[in-house]
Design an enzyme around this catalytic site. Structure first.
Site, short mmCIF file in Angstrom:
data_model
loop_
_atom_site.label_atom_id
_atom_site.label_comp_id
_atom_site.label_asym_id
_atom_site.label_seq_id
_atom_site.Cartn_x
_atom_site.Cartn_y
_atom_site.Cartn_z
N SER A 1 17.49 4.65 -29.61
CA SER A 1 16.89 3.60 -28.80
C SER A 1 15.39 3.59 -29.07
O SER A 1 14.82 4.61 -29.48
CB SER A 1 17.15 3.86 -27.31
OG SER A 1 16.36 3.03 -26.49
N TYR B 1 16.93 9.81 -19.72
CA TYR B 1 17.39 8.96 -20.83
C TYR B 1 16.41 9.03 -22.00
O TYR B 1 16.82 9.22 -23.15
CB TYR B 1 17.54 7.52 -20.35
CG TYR B 1 18.13 6.61 -21.40
CD1 TYR B 1 19.50 6.55 -21.61
CD2 TYR B 1 17.31 5.81 -22.19
CE1 TYR B 1 20.05 5.71 -22.58
CE2 TYR B 1 17.84 4.97 -23.16
CZ TYR B 1 19.20 4.93 -23.36
OH TYR B 1 19.73 4.10 -24.33
#
Length: 340
Positions: free
Chosen positions: A196, A209
């Site tokens: 990501s 995350y």
């Protein structure tokens, strides 16, 4: 001393040559490689991105091995893949442009599903052994599975933090340890890390995350160097770092409203098609959209306070707050319904 200077000059020339080749690829798109008949493992295949990856590889006649913790959604993906195989194997797909029939190699539709919790290494290793026994050796590994807790650090239960780290980062170690040895032996394979942009630069409120994605990228880069050092040039690595993808995982996330039209969430189909192009041309890294490359570069060279100013201007410093509020409200409603 002279030898060192000569080697240094050679290194400079090699660096310039690498830059020139990279620039040339922007102008002349390299040809995509064939993955027909190759065994492709996709983790998180029941999710939206995993499903799209499966469909893209199916259209290229790969043998699909789908892993997901949710057997129902995994089977739904498998059925979509079987439909694509049926279309590829239909007589109409073999017709030539002028009514003739092209020579099409025999194609046996093959898709295998396995219920696997990649957050548990025993599950990964046992499932990998089943794949080797029932399907064969794996040529492509797409580490796509991912989770998000949806809590800021001080409100996030420890077990959710651990789950995020294990699924988003540690699982990559276990799947790679399961399949890399044979790739090294054959000097053939491709490992894809779906990370990501939040593994390149972070934001507030999703510490677990961001940390897991930073870890996944660090793992990928270190493994890439290890494979290069072993001179196994037949094994390729691709790192996928998309901006926010509109899959619902971060529903509610918002940057500054005036900026958002210029940087909207990515359509999953666009993200996967860009990623497939990078994978099939052996591109080491793909960031979508391209502005992510620039943001990552600026983060590397600018002072931290300058980055904070830019984040505040873009509304990126608190972009996760609406998402976190929605998750909290949803959990509270569920708890109320369950009488907790």
């Amino acid at each position: 001393m002279i030898n060192i200077l000569v080697e240094f000059l050679v290194v400079i020339l090699k660096v310039l040559w690498a830059i020139a080749l990279a620039g040339l690829k922007w102008l002349v798109k390299p040809k995509e490689k064939s993955v027909a008949g190759q065994v492709c493992v996709i983790t998180g295949a029941g999710g939206e991105l995993g499903r799209l990856f499966a469909k893209e590889f199916a259209r290229r006649r790969a043998v699909l091995v789908l892993w997901d913790i949710n057997s129902q959604s995994n089977e739904e993906t498998a059925e979509m893949v079987r439909q694509i195989y049926r279309e590829l194997d239909s007589p109409m797909s073999k017709d030539g442009a002028i009514g003739g029939v092209e020579e099409v190699p025999p194609f046996q539709p093959q898709v295998y599903t396995y219920t696997c919790d990649v957050g548990k290494r025993e599950s990964v290793y046992s499932t990998a052994e089943k794949v080797r026994r029932e399907v064969g050796e794996v040529n492509l590994l797409i580490n796509n599975a991912g989770v998000v807790s949806g809590h800021p650090l001080l409100e996030c239960p420890d077990e959710l933090i651990e789950r995020t780290m294990v699924v988003n980062c540690h699982a990559h170690f276990w799947t790679t340890k399961a399949f890399l040895p044979k790739m090294l032996e054959m000097n053939h394979g491709h490992i894809v890390t779906v990370a990501s942009s939040l593994g390149l630069f972070s934001t507030a409120g999703v510490e677990d995350y961001c940390s897991s994605k930073f870890g996944a990228i660090g793992f990928h880069e270190s493994l890439s160097h290890e494979i290069k050092a072993s001179e196994k040039d037949g094994i390729k690595m691709t790192l996928v770092c998309p901006y926010l993808v509109d899959t619902g995982m971060f529903r509610g996330c918002r940057i500054r409203k005036e900026i958002e039209p210029f940087l909207p969430p990515l359509r999953p189909e666009f993200c996967v098609k860009q990623s497939m192009r990078a994978i099939l041309t052996d591109q080491p890294m793909i960031c979508t959209p391209r502005i992510v490359y620039m943001v990552n570069l600026m983060k590397s060279i600018l002072p931290f306070e300058a980055i904070v100013c830019m984040y505040r201007f873009l509304g990126a410093d608190k972009c996760m707050y609406p998402f976190l509020a929605q998750r909290k409200e949803l959990m509270n409603n569920n708890e109320a319904k369950n009488g907790i």
